[in-house]
Scaffold this motif. Sequence first.
Motif, short mmCIF file in Angstrom:
data_model
loop_
_atom_site.label_atom_id
_atom_site.label_comp_id
_atom_site.label_asym_id
_atom_site.label_seq_id
_atom_site.Cartn_x
_atom_site.Cartn_y
_atom_site.Cartn_z
N UNK A 282 0.83 -1.21 0.00
CA UNK A 282 0.00 0.00 0.00
C UNK A 282 0.86 1.26 0.00
N UNK A 283 1.90 1.27 0.84
CA UNK A 283 2.79 2.43 0.88
C UNK A 283 3.58 2.56 -0.41
N UNK A 284 3.97 1.44 -0.99
CA UNK A 284 4.69 1.47 -2.27
C UNK A 284 3.83 2.11 -3.35
N UNK B 157 8.66 -2.15 -3.11
CA UNK B 157 8.41 -2.67 -1.76
C UNK B 157 9.71 -2.74 -0.96
N UNK B 158 10.81 -3.07 -1.63
CA UNK B 158 12.09 -3.14 -0.92
C UNK B 158 12.51 -1.78 -0.39
N UNK B 159 12.26 -0.72 -1.19
CA UNK B 159 12.62 0.62 -0.74
C UNK B 159 11.75 1.03 0.44
N UNK C 11 11.24 2.12 6.27
CA UNK C 11 10.57 1.87 7.55
C UNK C 11 11.55 1.33 8.58
N UNK C 12 12.47 0.49 8.15
CA UNK C 12 13.47 -0.05 9.07
C UNK C 12 14.35 1.06 9.65
#
Length: 238
Positions: free
Chosen positions: A68-70, A77-79, A84-85
């Motif tokens: 959803x954020x992507x 998704x990896x970015x 977030x990490x």
Amino acid sequence: MAGEGTNKGWISIYRKIEDGWLWEDKPFARGQAWIDLLLQTNHKDKKTFSKGELIEIKRGSFLTSDQELADRWGWSRNKVRGFLEVLVEERMITLKRSPKGTSLSIENYSFYQGCGTTESTTESTTEGTTERQPKVQQKNTNNNDNNINNDNNGNKRIREEPPQPPSTPSNLSKIEKLILNSFGEIAYKTWFSNCKITEHEKEVEIVATSSFVAGMITQKYKEALEKLCGKKVIVKEE
């Protein structure tokens, strides 16, 4: 002087900013993604259905997913996961992943909202043009405790004070005090408080805890800090 004082204090952001044409430009910058997280966050407790189950989402949190954020930010998704990490590592958010979805909580959410109460947050973030009338509290001359007032029935009630942000350490160095006073408490605690900052004769060295923090300091504060202290500022990752 134009721009004077813009690095101090805080402003209310109207949630309808997301409806404007500027917000449609993708991919988002990291700063825009951070603001987007704040805009998505619930300003009060609420209940919602997630995968057929009714769950409660606390104030300062919301349900989301990497995908959803992507889609919102125009990222992979990896970015998203990497970003977030970093926010988790910097203690800006907490994440709880489960089959129901990802619960994302903003650390010190009341601090970002200024007043820290549900009512005032609702007014400042969703009713941008609403005029608020000041509430005048009369001093009770028969009460020595300023935090205790009497209601109409003579019963004592304790006046709730809004939560305060964590105090800033008092043993700051000269350069750290300059950063705090120049850029404001939120900026200092968000970007500089976990850095190792050393002032030398001709330069200031800032060792950040991650490449993301180093990049944000370089992009937003390095040039201004060099003008303030009159020295070269070196920003690097730990």
